[in-house]
Design an enzyme around this catalytic site. Structure first.
Site, mmCIF file in Angstrom:
data_model
loop_
_atom_site.group_PDB
_atom_site.id
_atom_site.type_symbol
_atom_site.label_atom_id
_atom_site.label_comp_id
_atom_site.label_asym_id
_atom_site.label_seq_id
_atom_site.Cartn_x
_atom_site.Cartn_y
_atom_site.Cartn_z
ATOM 1 N N GLU A 67 25.478 73.154 79.174
ATOM 2 C CA GLU A 67 25.917 72.310 78.064
ATOM 3 C C GLU A 67 24.926 72.385 76.904
ATOM 4 O OE1 GLU A 67 26.726 68.442 79.782
ATOM 5 O OE2 GLU A 67 28.010 69.313 81.327
ATOM 6 N N HIS A 208 26.861 65.179 76.473
ATOM 7 C CA HIS A 208 27.318 66.153 77.463
ATOM 8 C C HIS A 208 28.555 66.868 76.916
ATOM 9 C CE1 HIS A 208 24.944 64.876 81.102
ATOM 10 N NE2 HIS A 208 24.759 63.811 80.327
ATOM 11 N N GLU A 267 31.280 63.155 76.086
ATOM 12 C CA GLU A 267 31.754 64.462 76.548
ATOM 13 C C GLU A 267 32.321 65.206 75.340
ATOM 14 O OE1 GLU A 267 31.128 65.633 79.370
ATOM 15 O OE2 GLU A 267 30.786 63.938 80.722
#
Length: 297
Positions: A67, A208, A267
């Site tokens: 990531e 993330h 995310e």
């Protein structure tokens, strides 16, 4: 307007990050950059400090190696914020000088430097054999999430860690999902843990990928203001607010459990990790509002 060092056309590994931070220090002498610890392989884990207000906000990126785009996103946002502060130029219509006086911002742009380097550059020669073994015989590390020892750093925190260990099928070091043999065994997780314990952070935001959503609750321990912030994050980003998922031992989980204060896991983007650089501009546009809302809410 040109934002110095804000836009990059290639991924940032640990050595590139050091160069970026050196440039930042020179361009913006009112910030502080220092190591909060070191990785398994001895790479410094850097923290950037901006502002001196009573409200304390912490953000971090690249807990997970594949990531790495989150480091690029967070550094881009930091650059834009610093440019706005030093030039009096509004950041998404917000004059940031007041934020500098009200907020002390802590940024750890790369929690897992060894893992990021592994994904982007391949294994160090002296560890190659062991890493290929952990990677099930493959020399392709593009999807590796863990640190260099095969431990998932975002499953290392004492928030129902035993339950996390029980429900995860991975029982030994692996490219992803192995929480270790006990919580807080890894120097990278310990560095973030100790940083958080020694500071009175009002809220934390962990970057993330992927899903274009964010998680803001844990075990119904989050305070009422978390929901208010989540609605604002949702409004300014277009990302979906998700209160809880079946997950434990994460940094955000532990922060909420320990301090009963707002914690968020973002995310970014959508697809298969690692996300392509082509998504970088859209991700930054979506997340700018969250970055600022985390400071002014």
């Amino acid at each position: 307007m040109i934002h110095p060092f804000a836009d990059t056309n290639s991924p940032i590994d640990s050595q590139s990050l050091k160069k970026h931070l050196k440039k930042l220090t020179k361009a913006y002498p009112f910030i502080t950059i220092s190591p909060i610890g070191h990785s398994v392989l001895g790479h410094p884990i850097h923290e950037i400090r901006i502002g001196h207000g009573p409200k304390k906000v912490h953000m971090n990126a690249s807990f997970h190696a594949n990531e790495w785009i989150t480091t690029m996103v967070l550094m881009n946002l930091v650059n834009k914020y610093l440019y706005s502060l030093s030039n009096g130029y509004p950041f998404r219509g917000i004059h940031t000088a007041k934020l500098f006086e009200e907020v002390e911002l802590s940024i750890v742009p790369m929690v897992n430097p060894d893992g990021v380097d592994l994904v982007l550059n391949g294994p160090p020669q002296e560890h190659k054999k062991d890493l290929i073994a952990i990677n099930e015989g493959s020399s392709d590390f593009i999807h590796w999430k863990a640190n260099i020892r095969g431990i998932d750093l975002n499953r290392q925190f004492p928030a129902n860690w035993e339950l996390c260990q029980k429900i995860k099928p991975v029982t030994s070091p692996a490219s992803r999902d192995y929480p270790g043999h006990s919580p807080l065994t890894e120097p990278e997780a310990i560095a973030i843990y100790e940083l958080t314990k020694s500071n009175d952070f009002n809220r934390v935001v962990a970057f993330h990928t992927q899903g274009e959503e964010f998680y803001w609750g844990y075990g119904n321990l989050e305070p009422p203001e978390s929901e208010q912030m989540a609605r604002e994050f949702e409004r300014v980003s277009g990302y979906q607010a998700v209160r809880t998922i079946e997950s434990h031992a994460g940094y955000k989980d532990w922060f909420i459990q320990e301090f009963r204060r707002p914690g968020f896991t973002l995310e970014l983007g959508k697809g298969i990790n690692p996300l392509p650089l082509s998504q970088f501009p859209r991700i930054v546009t979506c997340v700018e509002g969250i970055f600022l809302a985390a400071l002014y809410c």
